[in-house]
Design an enzyme around this catalytic site. Structure first.
Site, PDB file in Angstrom:
ATOM      1  N   HIS A  32       1.377   2.900   1.471  1.00 38.66           N
ATOM      2  CA  HIS A  32       0.079   3.548   1.239  1.00 38.66           C
ATOM      3  C   HIS A  32      -0.761   2.655   0.328  1.00 38.66           C
ATOM      4  O   HIS A  32      -0.374   2.351  -0.801  1.00 38.66           O
ATOM      5  CB  HIS A  32       0.342   4.908   0.577  1.00 38.66           C
ATOM      6  CG  HIS A  32      -0.864   5.749   0.333  1.00 38.66           C
ATOM      7  ND1 HIS A  32      -1.304   6.717   1.217  1.00 38.66           N
ATOM      8  CD2 HIS A  32      -1.727   5.800  -0.710  1.00 38.66           C
ATOM      9  CE1 HIS A  32      -2.372   7.323   0.723  1.00 38.66           C
ATOM     10  NE2 HIS A  32      -2.657   6.772  -0.454  1.00 38.66           N
ATOM     11  N   ASP A  34      -4.314   2.374  -1.502  1.00 42.96           N
ATOM     12  CA  ASP A  34      -5.562   3.010  -1.911  1.00 42.96           C
ATOM     13  C   ASP A  34      -6.617   1.932  -2.076  1.00 42.96           C
ATOM     14  O   ASP A  34      -6.415   0.968  -2.815  1.00 42.96           O
ATOM     15  CB  ASP A  34      -5.373   3.724  -3.255  1.00 42.96           C
ATOM     16  CG  ASP A  34      -4.456   4.925  -3.132  1.00 42.96           C
ATOM     17  OD1 ASP A  34      -4.758   5.811  -2.318  1.00 42.96           O
ATOM     18  OD2 ASP A  34      -3.434   4.962  -3.843  1.00 42.96           O
ATOM     19  N   HIS A  65      -5.980   4.201   2.603  1.00 39.83           N
ATOM     20  CA  HIS A  65      -6.676   5.397   2.112  1.00 39.83           C
ATOM     21  C   HIS A  65      -7.973   4.936   1.458  1.00 39.83           C
ATOM     22  O   HIS A  65      -7.953   4.357   0.372  1.00 39.83           O
ATOM     23  CB  HIS A  65      -5.747   6.110   1.105  1.00 39.83           C
ATOM     24  CG  HIS A  65      -6.300   7.376   0.544  1.00 39.83           C
ATOM     25  ND1 HIS A  65      -5.693   8.055  -0.489  1.00 39.83           N
ATOM     26  CD2 HIS A  65      -7.408   8.106   0.869  1.00 39.83           C
ATOM     27  CE1 HIS A  65      -6.398   9.137  -0.776  1.00 39.83           C
ATOM     28  NE2 HIS A  65      -7.436   9.187   0.022  1.00 39.83           N
ATOM     29  N   PHE A 142      -6.892   7.704  -9.590  1.00 41.30           N
ATOM     30  CA  PHE A 142      -5.852   7.147 -10.463  1.00 41.30           C
ATOM     31  C   PHE A 142      -4.473   7.667 -10.074  1.00 41.30           C
ATOM     32  O   PHE A 142      -4.345   8.804  -9.624  1.00 41.30           O
ATOM     33  CB  PHE A 142      -6.128   7.530 -11.928  1.00 41.30           C
ATOM     34  CG  PHE A 142      -7.440   6.981 -12.423  1.00 41.30           C
ATOM     35  CD1 PHE A 142      -7.525   5.697 -12.938  1.00 41.30           C
ATOM     36  CD2 PHE A 142      -8.594   7.741 -12.320  1.00 41.30           C
ATOM     37  CE1 PHE A 142      -8.750   5.173 -13.343  1.00 41.30           C
ATOM     38  CE2 PHE A 142      -9.824   7.229 -12.727  1.00 41.30           C
ATOM     39  CZ  PHE A 142      -9.895   5.940 -13.248  1.00 41.30           C
ATOM     40  N   GLY A 144      -0.567   8.612 -11.450  1.00 47.58           N
ATOM     41  CA  GLY A 144      -0.005   9.180 -12.679  1.00 47.58           C
ATOM     42  C   GLY A 144      -0.690  10.430 -13.192  1.00 47.58           C
ATOM     43  O   GLY A 144      -0.532  10.792 -14.359  1.00 47.58           O
ATOM     44  N   ASP A 174      -0.864  13.960  -1.431  1.00 55.33           N
ATOM     45  CA  ASP A 174      -1.028  12.713  -2.197  1.00 55.33           C
ATOM     46  C   ASP A 174      -1.431  13.005  -3.646  1.00 55.33           C
ATOM     47  O   ASP A 174      -2.503  13.568  -3.888  1.00 55.33           O
ATOM     48  CB  ASP A 174      -2.119  11.864  -1.507  1.00 55.33           C
ATOM     49  CG  ASP A 174      -2.309  10.492  -2.150  1.00 55.33           C
ATOM     50  OD1 ASP A 174      -1.538  10.129  -3.064  1.00 55.33           O
ATOM     51  OD2 ASP A 174      -3.247   9.780  -1.723  1.00 55.33           O
ATOM     52  N   GLY A 175      -0.572  12.601  -4.576  1.00 58.24           N
ATOM     53  CA  GLY A 175      -0.921  12.663  -5.996  1.00 58.24           C
ATOM     54  C   GLY A 175       0.011  13.522  -6.831  1.00 58.24           C
ATOM     55  O   GLY A 175       0.216  14.697  -6.542  1.00 58.24           O
ATOM     56  N   GLY A 176       0.619  12.895  -7.824  1.00 59.48           N
ATOM     57  CA  GLY A 176       1.422  13.655  -8.793  1.00 59.48           C
ATOM     58  C   GLY A 176       2.736  14.191  -8.258  1.00 59.48           C
ATOM     59  O   GLY A 176       3.325  15.111  -8.837  1.00 59.48           O
ATOM     60  N   GLY A 196       3.697   7.455  -5.792  1.00 62.04           N
ATOM     61  CA  GLY A 196       3.478   6.208  -6.522  1.00 62.04           C
ATOM     62  C   GLY A 196       4.292   6.188  -7.805  1.00 62.04           C
ATOM     63  O   GLY A 196       5.419   5.674  -7.845  1.00 62.04           O
TER      64      GLY A 196
END
Ligand code: DX5
Ligand code: ZN
Length: 219
Positions: A32, A34, A65, A142, A144, A174-176, A196
């Site tokens: 992935h 970004d 993305h 971002f 994290g 996607d995310g966290g 990530g």
């Protein structure tokens, strides 16, 4: 089996190529990338050149993305660079159907991403044009950040709405995402998790991938 998309935003870019090869050996399903323009989001990340260079060293599907303004200007460039899946943020496109059709015209998979506070609403009218729905569980920009719990219900809803509308479209989040919340996310119906920070904070990718698959394993 749960599919894992490794988000390179969290990696040490000094070792980008080696890292991608290591991720491939560890059995991740997608890479992935970004793309950030310092405008739609207050951050910068990968370019068409990154995609072109990584294309040469991995057989894994490259998921691009686009977290940029005016993504329609760059579809051809990323398609030609070697992206396999191109995802646009719904809030950045004025004419989403046209953009999604353009992505498919290059023989690429077309994805749409919606932010944590966005309703599913318009997705119904885009379902015929997408191969992938990416539900953002953080505000874009971002790695994290903290996972937005409300996305779990949205995954559930998207899953049942797609069935009602007669579509079978993979849902990614996607995310966290981490070892604590992955089970909830997959139970709700997500097929793909973009990871990530939680992946890159582990010393051994192979073990981390196995653990993610075990925790999301009933899929
Ligand atoms: C956020 C990006 C994500 C990010 C996820 O704008 O779209 O792909 O890399 O990273 P983690 O897993 O660190 O939240
Ligand atoms: Zn992303």
């Amino acid at each position: 089996m749960l599919k894992i998309s490794a988000s390179l935003l969290a990696c040490d870019e000094a070792y980008l190529g080696e890292t991608v090869m290591e991720l491939e050996r560890a059995g991740v399903d997608f890479i992935h990338l970004d793309v950030m323009d310092g405008h739609y989001v207050e951050n910068f990340a990968f370019s068409p050149k990154t995609v072109r260079d990584l294309r040469k060293i991995t057989a894994l599907p490259l998921e691009v993305h686009l977290e940029i303004d005016n993504p329609e200007r760059y579809i051809a460039i990323f398609a030609e660079a070697g992206a396999d899946i191109i995802i646009v943020q719904l809030d950045t496109v004025r004419h989403p159907i046209r953009v999604l059709k353009e992505i498919r015209s290059f023989g690429k998979k077309a994805g749409i991403a919606i932010n944590p506070s966005d309703e599913l609403g318009r997705v119904k009218y885009l379902a015929a044009y997408i191969d992938y729905l990416l539900l953002m569980s953080v505000e874009p920009g971002f790695g994290g950040q903290e996972f937005e719990e409300s996305v779990v219900d949205k995954v559930n809803l998207a899953q049942s709405e797609f069935a009602k509308w007669g579509y079978s479209i993979p849902i990614g989040v996607d995310g966290g995402i981490n070892f604590e919340n992955v089970t909830l996310i997959t139970q709700a119906g997500a097929e793909i998790v973009v990871v990530g920070t939680a992946l890159f904070s582990q010393p051994n990718f192979c073990e981390a991938v196995t653990l993610f698959r075990q925790l999301g394993g009933f899929r």
